[in-house]
Design an enzyme around this catalytic site. Structure first.
Site, PDB file in Angstrom:
ATOM      1  CG  HIS A  69     -24.990   0.909  -4.016  1.00 24.68           C
ATOM      2  ND1 HIS A  69     -25.889   1.880  -4.025  1.00 24.68           N
ATOM      3  CD2 HIS A  69     -23.890   1.312  -3.613  1.00 24.68           C
ATOM      4  CE1 HIS A  69     -25.140   2.918  -3.981  1.00 24.68           C
ATOM      5  NE2 HIS A  69     -24.056   2.792  -3.990  1.00 24.68           N
ATOM      6  CB  VAL A  90       4.437  -1.716  -6.830  1.00 27.28           C
ATOM      7  CG1 VAL A  90       5.175  -2.551  -7.867  1.00 27.28           C
ATOM      8  CG2 VAL A  90       4.287  -2.842  -5.483  1.00 27.28           C
ATOM      9  CB  ILE A 100     -13.314  -2.229  -8.577  1.00 24.76           C
ATOM     10  CG1 ILE A 100     -12.589  -3.217  -9.208  1.00 24.76           C
ATOM     11  CG2 ILE A 100     -14.506  -2.844  -7.726  1.00 24.76           C
ATOM     12  CD1 ILE A 100     -13.483  -4.171 -10.083  1.00 24.76           C
ATOM     13  CD  GLU A 101     -18.065   3.361 -12.155  1.00 18.72           C
ATOM     14  OE1 GLU A 101     -18.366   4.348 -11.501  1.00 18.72           O
ATOM     15  OE2 GLU A 101     -18.174   3.043 -13.139  1.00 18.72           O
ATOM     16  CB  CYS A 117      -8.782  16.020  20.264  1.00 23.47           C
ATOM     17  SG  CYS A 117      -9.295  15.659  18.697  1.00 23.47           S
ATOM     18  CD  GLU A 128      -2.615   1.674   0.214  1.00 26.24           C
ATOM     19  OE1 GLU A 128      -3.158   1.120  -0.294  1.00 26.24           O
ATOM     20  OE2 GLU A 128      -2.244   2.978  -0.073  1.00 26.24           O
TER      21      GLU A 128
END
Lengths: 486, 416
Positions: free
Chosen positions: A51, A170, A341-342, A447, A33
């Protein structure tokens, strides 16, 4: 050089759910990642909607995975401890003309086996602040926190020995005879199979080994987050009938798991996959669009704004809609890519992951682990506890009695738990997305100093190295004297 | 859960809470307790290490920590109870407070409550500033706490948006620490902080002030790299063609303060939409009997001196509170032309009334009027009014005015 069976590129919801599905088997799995935490891209910045499957054409992959994912989500929530609420959604028709759209959606839904769909007339709609002509009620739509959802997969996968390498990009992928070499900014790795779940960067990854036969058309969606004190405006999600162009669902109003209301997203094709700017024009437009649904919405209610970018495989000229592509490369065996991939990718992710594992099982023999464990007990939140529970928890550990984030009532214990995540994410945002500290109306005004103090102590860290969100987003320049003497 | 009964519970141990608690004790309240979220008393004062506190109140100029220390030692001498690191989660109409700290959950039954929760800073999103979301964007108060309480430098090349007092003071402070302060951007045609701070914090250090300007874009995907600023028109919208880039690594926001009154929701106390604080009467009592308000949660003050003076009145009235004396009729005090807001918002007893208000815009020579229907209650010449400077008045309200039930309108005008 460490050898892996499967290397997954991308720790979004797709990469993380595949990693989790693989963590059940006796395999060495690694996730690369490039961000400082999982869910750093589109998986973080979306509506967080589960959905039902009324929006995708029957027999499309989108419809199939969405419906399958929707069905298995509750058991996953129970086992992994992420919050999920089945609040349902209304698609509202503003006039008689739009009822045809509702009927069309209902028909699609029925073909996709979506249960419980009902077209109600305006008077039957159980939302006091919504006036409409009619609405399609979709009871099987729900909400999750998209980042908590992704983190739940990733953290449980890590607990089951999947290796997550954060801030690891990568930079090159080389196919050898029977394995891949992955070059990264943190050294080289070897793997039998590679799963390309790089989201918007999926094309860039493929380009490292072959000529891609597709383009990515980034489509930015901006959101506004409204103060919790307006949470009573709606009980369920409110969607307009989808606009005819761009293959999107239109600006909708969504309650979030955290209790805020989300307004958005816009839809704007852009050139740069990393341009996550919010814009003055779109912020105004969202308020205007939101007011068309709920006239009482005010820009004074806004406590935050952000944007996410859809990975579209169809250009605006082509209408913006295309199906997912989940396939092993024909030229480079062992490279499985997940393209475009939406939405509804969040809902579909667990079903997609199962399919990808099926594909992997054709190359590698999969054997179940004996010691696979589901996530530890669901993390308690102070703000959701009864008085009795609060007293008991404080008696056990006084850090439950120290409120760090005032707006969201997050305790020191919850902040430290967030920092003890198995992924090793330690940015200010990794705390925020795990326990909500800093997500309230003051946006960290009170905070931030305390969380920084806790991070510094927990990791014995130089303040110079404390980051906001991403690898180079350092928050400070050092101690005051150091800076002055430079 | 622990239980205790107190005479006066003060929520918030900043300057207002301290002054109210000390004053309540001086006026006969036996058991006074301060509940505060921090591990220290004094609220924001410990990070305000600059000078100038206490001049109006005592004639002596002190730093923030010194000023706080003065009240903290008074509170100690008077045996005022302090519950630190304690957050009030809830209080109700019966004045029962539920609070939490590391020892557990506490129920505190109070005869009277003084609200002194202070305020919070407006954020980037209150001003809807678009662009990237990099690190390097802080509110001015947060930056001040990092520099002054923790010795941590939040930036090197800094732009400040908003010319409120915190923004002006942090500009000078950053300069002292060797940072480049590239300018202070203000959307209004005048500075919103005190004129003396403009001189002492900007002019003396050659820090440019860009009036009628705003930030139109933020750029930087990781750390802030640059911002764009532009001139604005009368409607505060950016004028195209006036945009220019400023390279910087840090943007501090001094956009104003919002009273912290989320606690009031449960107790159903009425809020004034303009001040953001509760609606109060001449005794600083809110719409819930026995609950008083003071400090920045009532209205955002210019100086701690004025704030303390009013807070003492709230403390005194809380100590002397007597439910039976309460009258049912009250008259409204409303902000008319040229006036942004007035506190108190209502009066139910004739006699001396302390009024604080702010003007809509700066004016050289003006006249302040208080009018009941067409009857003039007060006419006062004001030499110079400025929204940054709170106007303070003490007036006598005759019994017949209160009896009339008519509203009183406060107006600032150049003539009438």
């Amino acid at each position: 050089m460490k050898n892996f069976h499967v290397a997954i590129i991308g720790g979004g919801v797709i990469g993380s759910s595949i990693a989790w599905e693989l963590s059940k088997y006796k395999l060495d799995v690694v996730v690369f990642e490039m961000g400082s935490d999982v869910a750093s891209g589109a998986s973080k910045a979306n509506s967080g909607v589960v959905h039902s499957g009324i929006n995708s054409p029957p027999s499309s992959l989108k419809a199939r995975y969405c419906v399958e994912g929707n069905k298995i989500l509750q058991s996953l929530a129970d086992n992994l401890g992420f919050p999920l609420k089945w609040i349902g959604k209304y698609v509202i028709a503003k006039n008689e003309e739009e009822i045809k759209e509702l009927e069309r959606l209902k028909k699609v839904g029925i073909e996709n086996c979506v249960p419980g769909l009902k077209i109600k007339n305006g008077a039957e709609v159980t939302e006091p602040n919504i006036s409409c002509f009619a609405a399609l009620w979709v009871p099987t739509a729900g909400i999750v926190s998209p980042y908590k959802f992704t983190m739940a997969f990733a953290e449980n996968a890590a607990e089951n020995d999947v290796k997550f390498l954060l801030e690891t990009k990568v930079t090159n992928l080389i196919k050898h005879k029977d394995c891949f070499i992955l070059k990264t900014n943190k050294g080289e790795y070897q793997s039998l199979l590679v799963v390309n779940a790089a989201g918007l960067n999926c094309r860039e990854i493929i380009s490292m080994v072959e000529k891609p036969d597709f383009n990515v058309y980034p489509c930015r969606g901006e959101y506004l987050v409204l103060d919790k004190k307006h949470s009573s405006l709606i009980n369920s999600m409110i969607y307009p009938v989808p606009p005819k162009e761009l293959g999107v669902l239109g600006v909708h109003i969504t309650p979030t798991i955290g209790g805020n209301i989300l307004l958005g997203p816009s839809a704007e094709f852009i050139d740069d996959t990393e341009n996550k700017k919010t814009t003055r024009e779109m912020m105004k437009t969202l308020i205007i669009e939101g007011r068309k649904i709920i006239p009482a919405i005010s820009d004074r209610a806004v406590i935050n704004a952000y944007s996410g970018i859809r990975c579209k495989l169809a250009s605006p000229e082509e209408g913006g809609w295309s199906d997912y592509r989940i396939e092993e490369s024909k030229q480079v065996s062992g490279l499985i890519s997940l393209l475009g991939i939406e939405s509804p990718g969040l809902t579909g992710a667990p079903a997609i992951a199962k399919d990808v594992v099926r594909m992997i099982s054709q190359s590698i023999e999969l054997k179940f682990k004996d010691n696979f464990k589901f996530a530890k007990i669901k993390r308690k939140r102070f703000s959701e506890m009864s008085v009795k529970e609060r007293s008991d928890f404080i008696k056990k550990d006084e850090r439950w009695g120290r409120i760090v984030c005032r707006c969201e009532q997050i305790t020191e214990k919850e902040v430290i738990d967030a920092l003890s995540n198995p992924l090793g994410a330690k940015t200010l945002s990794s705390v925020k997305y795990r326990c909500r500290a800093g997500m309230g109306r003051c946006q960290g005004g009170f905070c931030t100093q305390h969380i920084i103090r806790i991070i510094k102590k927990q990791f014995n860290m130089d303040v110079k190295n404390i980051k906001l969100r991403s690898p180079d987003s350092n928050l400070f320049f050092g101690r005051t004297r150091e800076v002055r003497n430079e | 859960m622990s239980n205790q009964d107190v005479d006066v519970a003060v929520i918030g141990g900043g300057p207002a809470g301290l002054a109210a608690a000390v004053s309540a004790k001086e006026h006969g309240a036996k058991h006074v307790v301060i509940l505060d979220r921090n591990s220290w008393l004094g609220g924001i004062l410990p990070q305000c290490i600059h000078d100038g506190f206490g001049v109006e109140e005592t004639g002596e100029s002190m730093t923030g920590p010194e000023y706080a220390e003065k009240y903290i030692s008074m509170a100690q001498q008077q045996n005022i109870g302090v519950m630190n690191e304690t957050m009030v989660l809830h209080f109700d109409k019966k004045r029962e407070i539920i609070a939490v700290n590391k020892k557990g959950i506490h129920k505190i039954k109070a005869k009277t409550i003084v609200l002194a929760m202070g305020c919070r800073e407006k954020t980037r999103w209150s001003a809807m500033i678009p662009g990237d979301r990099p690190s390097g964007i802080f509110t001015a108060g947060v930056a001040q706490s990092f520099i002054n309480l923790y010795n941590i430098m939040p930036g090197k090349n800094v732009v400040i948006l908003g010319s409120g007092d915190v923004g002006l003071i942090i500009a000078r402070r950053l300069k002292f620490e060797g940072a480049n302060v590239l300018g202070v951007i203000e959307i209004l045609p005048y500075a919103s902080g005190l004129p003396r701070n403009v001189v002492q914090c900007l002019d003396d250090y050659d820090i440019p002030l860009f009036l009628n300007h705003t930030v139109t874009s933020i750029e930087g995907r990781e750390r802030l790299e640059r911002i764009a600023i532009a001139q604005v028109n009368k409607n505060m919208n950016p004028i195209s063609g006036t945009e220019r880039q400023i390279k910087c690594d840090t943007l501090l926001l001094s956009l104003g303060l919002i009273p912290e009154n989320e606690l009031l929701k449960n107790a159903d106390i009425k809020i004034d939409e303009i001040t953001g604080g509760p609606v109060v009467d001449q005794n600083l009592e809110t719409t819930l009997g026995g609950v008083f308000a003071c400090g920045n949660c009532l209205q955002v003050y210019d100086t701690v001196d004025m704030l303390s003076i009013d807070a003492k009145r709230a403390g005194k009235n809380a100590a002397k509170y007597n439910k039976s004396k309460k009258l049912k009729t009250s008259i409204k005090l409303i902000a008319g032309k040229g006036v942004r807001y007035v506190v108190p918002q209502k009066i139910d007893v004739a006699g001396t009334v302390h009024i604080t208000l702010r003007s809509e815009k700066p004016q050289e020579k003006s006249i302040l009027w208080i009018i009941e229907n067409d009857k003039i209650i007060l006419r006062k010449k004001l030499r110079f009014v400025n929204p940054a400077n709170m106007v303070k008045l003490v007036i006598e309200i005759p019994p017949e005015v209160v009896k009339s039930g008519h509203k009183l309108e406060v107006i600032i005008d150049d003539k009438r």
